[in-house]
Design a protein around this motif. Structure first.
Motif, PDB file in Angstrom:
ATOM      1  N   GLN A 175       2.678  -0.208  16.471  1.00  0.00           N
ATOM      2  CA  GLN A 175       1.828   0.946  16.185  1.00  0.00           C
ATOM      3  C   GLN A 175       1.061   0.793  14.871  1.00  0.00           C
ATOM      4  N   MET A 176       1.533  -0.095  14.001  1.00  0.00           N
ATOM      5  CA  MET A 176       0.884  -0.267  12.698  1.00  0.00           C
ATOM      6  C   MET A 176      -0.435  -1.015  12.842  1.00  0.00           C
ATOM      7  N   THR A 177      -1.426  -0.587  12.085  1.00  0.00           N
ATOM      8  CA  THR A 177      -2.727  -1.255  12.088  1.00  0.00           C
ATOM      9  C   THR A 177      -2.727  -2.330  11.021  1.00  0.00           C
ATOM     10  N   PRO A 178      -3.075  -3.569  11.352  1.00  0.00           N
ATOM     11  CA  PRO A 178      -3.063  -4.627  10.354  1.00  0.00           C
ATOM     12  C   PRO A 178      -4.138  -4.423   9.291  1.00  0.00           C
ATOM     13  N   ILE A 179      -3.911  -5.022   8.131  1.00  0.00           N
ATOM     14  CA  ILE A 179      -4.877  -4.992   7.044  1.00  0.00           C
ATOM     15  C   ILE A 179      -5.688  -6.275   7.104  1.00  0.00           C
ATOM     16  N   HIS A 180      -6.994  -6.145   6.949  1.00  0.00           N
ATOM     17  CA  HIS A 180      -7.826  -7.344   6.956  1.00  0.00           C
ATOM     18  C   HIS A 180      -7.528  -8.166   5.705  1.00  0.00           C
ATOM     19  N   PRO A 181      -7.495  -9.499   5.821  1.00  0.00           N
ATOM     20  CA  PRO A 181      -7.202 -10.347   4.663  1.00  0.00           C
ATOM     21  C   PRO A 181      -8.079 -10.079   3.440  1.00  0.00           C
ATOM     22  N   GLU A 182      -9.314  -9.598   3.652  1.00  0.00           N
ATOM     23  CA  GLU A 182     -10.187  -9.276   2.525  1.00  0.00           C
ATOM     24  C   GLU A 182      -9.586  -8.186   1.638  1.00  0.00           C
ATOM     25  N   GLY A 183      -8.658  -7.406   2.198  1.00  0.00           N
ATOM     26  CA  GLY A 183      -8.097  -6.295   1.441  1.00  0.00           C
ATOM     27  C   GLY A 183      -6.807  -6.601   0.724  1.00  0.00           C
ATOM     28  N   TYR A 184      -6.218  -7.774   0.988  1.00  0.00           N
ATOM     29  CA  TYR A 184      -4.914  -8.083   0.405  1.00  0.00           C
ATOM     30  C   TYR A 184      -4.915  -7.973  -1.112  1.00  0.00           C
ATOM     31  N   ILE A 185      -5.905  -8.568  -1.762  1.00  0.00           N
ATOM     32  CA  ILE A 185      -5.930  -8.593  -3.216  1.00  0.00           C
ATOM     33  C   ILE A 185      -6.089  -7.194  -3.806  1.00  0.00           C
ATOM     34  N   PHE A 186      -6.843  -6.340  -3.096  1.00  0.00           N
ATOM     35  CA  PHE A 186      -7.046  -4.975  -3.584  1.00  0.00           C
ATOM     36  C   PHE A 186      -5.776  -4.140  -3.432  1.00  0.00           C
ATOM     37  N   VAL A 187      -5.129  -4.253  -2.275  1.00  0.00           N
ATOM     38  CA  VAL A 187      -3.885  -3.510  -2.057  1.00  0.00           C
ATOM     39  C   VAL A 187      -2.831  -3.961  -3.064  1.00  0.00           C
ATOM     40  N   ALA A 188      -2.764  -5.277  -3.291  1.00  0.00           N
ATOM     41  CA  ALA A 188      -1.799  -5.801  -4.262  1.00  0.00           C
ATOM     42  C   ALA A 188      -2.113  -5.279  -5.659  1.00  0.00           C
ATOM     43  N   GLY A 189      -3.395  -5.238  -6.009  1.00  0.00           N
ATOM     44  CA  GLY A 189      -3.796  -4.728  -7.317  1.00  0.00           C
ATOM     45  C   GLY A 189      -3.424  -3.269  -7.508  1.00  0.00           C
ATOM     46  N   PHE A 190      -3.665  -2.463  -6.477  1.00  0.00           N
ATOM     47  CA  PHE A 190      -3.289  -1.048  -6.539  1.00  0.00           C
ATOM     48  C   PHE A 190      -1.778  -0.904  -6.690  1.00  0.00           C
ATOM     49  N   ALA A 191      -1.025  -1.716  -5.951  1.00  0.00           N
ATOM     50  CA  ALA A 191       0.430  -1.625  -5.983  1.00  0.00           C
ATOM     51  C   ALA A 191       0.980  -2.007  -7.356  1.00  0.00           C
ATOM     52  N   ILE A 192       0.438  -3.075  -7.947  1.00  0.00           N
ATOM     53  CA  ILE A 192       0.889  -3.497  -9.272  1.00  0.00           C
ATOM     54  C   ILE A 192       0.567  -2.433 -10.319  1.00  0.00           C
ATOM     55  N   ALA A 193      -0.654  -1.880 -10.233  1.00  0.00           N
ATOM     56  CA  ALA A 193      -1.037  -0.817 -11.166  1.00  0.00           C
ATOM     57  C   ALA A 193      -0.126   0.391 -11.016  1.00  0.00           C
ATOM     58  N   THR A 194       0.269   0.682  -9.789  1.00  0.00           N
ATOM     59  CA  THR A 194       1.165   1.816  -9.536  1.00  0.00           C
ATOM     60  C   THR A 194       2.511   1.601 -10.204  1.00  0.00           C
ATOM     61  N   LEU A 195       3.059   0.391 -10.095  1.00  0.00           N
ATOM     62  CA  LEU A 195       4.353   0.093 -10.718  1.00  0.00           C
ATOM     63  C   LEU A 195       4.279   0.205 -12.232  1.00  0.00           C
ATOM     64  N   ILE A 196       3.180  -0.283 -12.814  1.00  0.00           N
ATOM     65  CA  ILE A 196       3.029  -0.241 -14.271  1.00  0.00           C
ATOM     66  C   ILE A 196       2.877   1.192 -14.757  1.00  0.00           C
ATOM     67  N   LEU A 197       1.977   1.954 -14.110  1.00  0.00           N
ATOM     68  CA  LEU A 197       1.752   3.337 -14.513  1.00  0.00           C
ATOM     69  C   LEU A 197       2.983   4.198 -14.299  1.00  0.00           C
ATOM     70  N   GLY A 198       3.671   3.954 -13.157  1.00  0.00           N
ATOM     71  CA  GLY A 198       4.866   4.737 -12.853  1.00  0.00           C
ATOM     72  C   GLY A 198       5.983   4.511 -13.845  1.00  0.00           C
ATOM     73  N   SER A 199       6.023   3.321 -14.429  1.00  0.00           N
ATOM     74  CA  SER A 199       7.074   3.041 -15.408  1.00  0.00           C
ATOM     75  C   SER A 199       6.855   3.806 -16.709  1.00  0.00           C
ATOM     76  N   PHE A 200       5.606   4.207 -16.969  1.00  0.00           N
ATOM     77  CA  PHE A 200       5.307   4.976 -18.174  1.00  0.00           C
ATOM     78  C   PHE A 200       5.400   6.482 -17.937  1.00  0.00           C
ATOM     79  N   PHE A 201       4.946   6.911 -16.762  1.00  0.00           N
ATOM     80  CA  PHE A 201       4.903   8.345 -16.476  1.00  0.00           C
ATOM     81  C   PHE A 201       5.030   8.547 -14.971  1.00  0.00           C
ATOM     82  N   GLY A 202       6.131   9.121 -14.528  1.00  0.00           N
ATOM     83  CA  GLY A 202       6.451   9.254 -13.116  1.00  0.00           C
ATOM     84  C   GLY A 202       5.333   9.785 -12.228  1.00  0.00           C
ATOM     85  N   PRO A 203       4.676  10.905 -12.597  1.00  0.00           N
ATOM     86  CA  PRO A 203       3.611  11.450 -11.750  1.00  0.00           C
ATOM     87  C   PRO A 203       2.479  10.461 -11.490  1.00  0.00           C
TER      88      PRO A 203
END
Length: 232
Positions: free
Chosen positions: A10-38
């Motif tokens: 049922q999951m829709t695959p992500i196009h390879p062009e988006g991998y780097i962007f999704v990874a970037g968002f995820a890394i930024a989320t981990l960094i920001l979340g470590s400073f301030f939960g919200p």
């Protein structure tokens, strides 16, 4: 079938062009979340949106050479006669054109509107105006393809928008493409124009919802046989 297999199907695959962007968002989320939960929660939502934006779902394209299918997901923003971009060498006279506008919530993988051979690819730098504006066809950054098909010569123009800053073209000059084949992608909100011979009969109107590779924008004959479909 196991529950995991069912979920994966049922999951829709992500196009390879988006991998780097999704990874970037995820890394930024981990960094920001470590400073301030919200901020971590906000980043999680943004990462989910990014993955959703770069989705690449399977589409079921009607197998009918007389149909011109939509090259993009979105809303039909223009139907009429317009002069194609000069760099395509299609015509100096107005041709029938249907435009599909993509918002940041639409799938941005572009597909070939008809089967044929790519005889020309022309990129032109330009502005980044709102892609929904009519003058965007002339002034915005764009990438155009000419496809030679049985029904004539067709133009497909990827147009960058106010947010979009990157046009990606998968097609190569001289290669054959089938209707519904993936030919490119635009980040992050834009428009695709299809120029067709005057014999094409539009099947949509302004405001119609279009799905790339599935929605028939126009027909090259008034009557045709029952349609079959392919997935891809």
């Amino acid at each position: 079938m196991s529950m995991i297999d069912s979920i994966r199907k049922q999951m829709t695959p992500i196009h390879p062009e988006g991998y780097i962007f999704v990874a970037g968002f995820a890394i930024a989320t981990l960094i920001l979340g470590s400073f301030f939960g919200p901020l971590g929660w906000i980043g999680t939502i943004a990462t989910g949106w990014c993955a959703y934006f770069f989705r690449d779902p399977v589409r079921y394209t009607p197998l009918d050479d007389a149909l011109v299918v939509s090259p993009a997901d979105g809303v039909v923003s223009s139907v009429g006669y317009f002069t194609p971009p000069p760099e395509l060498g299609l015509s100096t006279e107005p041709m029938q054109r249907i435009s599909v506008f993509m918002s940041v919530f639409d799938c941005h993988v572009n597909r070939a509107p008809i089967a044929g051979r790519v005889t020309k690819i022309a990129y032109k730098p330009g502005l980044f105006l709102n892609a929904d504006l009519d003058k965007a066809s002339e002034n915005n950054e764009r990438n155009g393809l000419v496809i030679e098909a049985e029904g004539g010569r067709f133009g497909v123009v990827q147009i960058a928008g106010f947010v979009a800053r990157r046009i990606v073209c998968f097609a190569r000059q001289g290669e054959a493409v089938g209707a519904g084949d993936r030919i490119g992608l635009i980040r992050f909100g834009s428009r695709v124009d299809v120029y067709m011979p005057g014999t094409a009969r539009p099947l949509v109107t302004i405001g119609s919802k279009a799905i790339a590779g599935e929605t028939a924008l126009a027909e090259l004959r008034s009557n045709g046989p029952r349609r079959n479909f392919k997935s891809g």
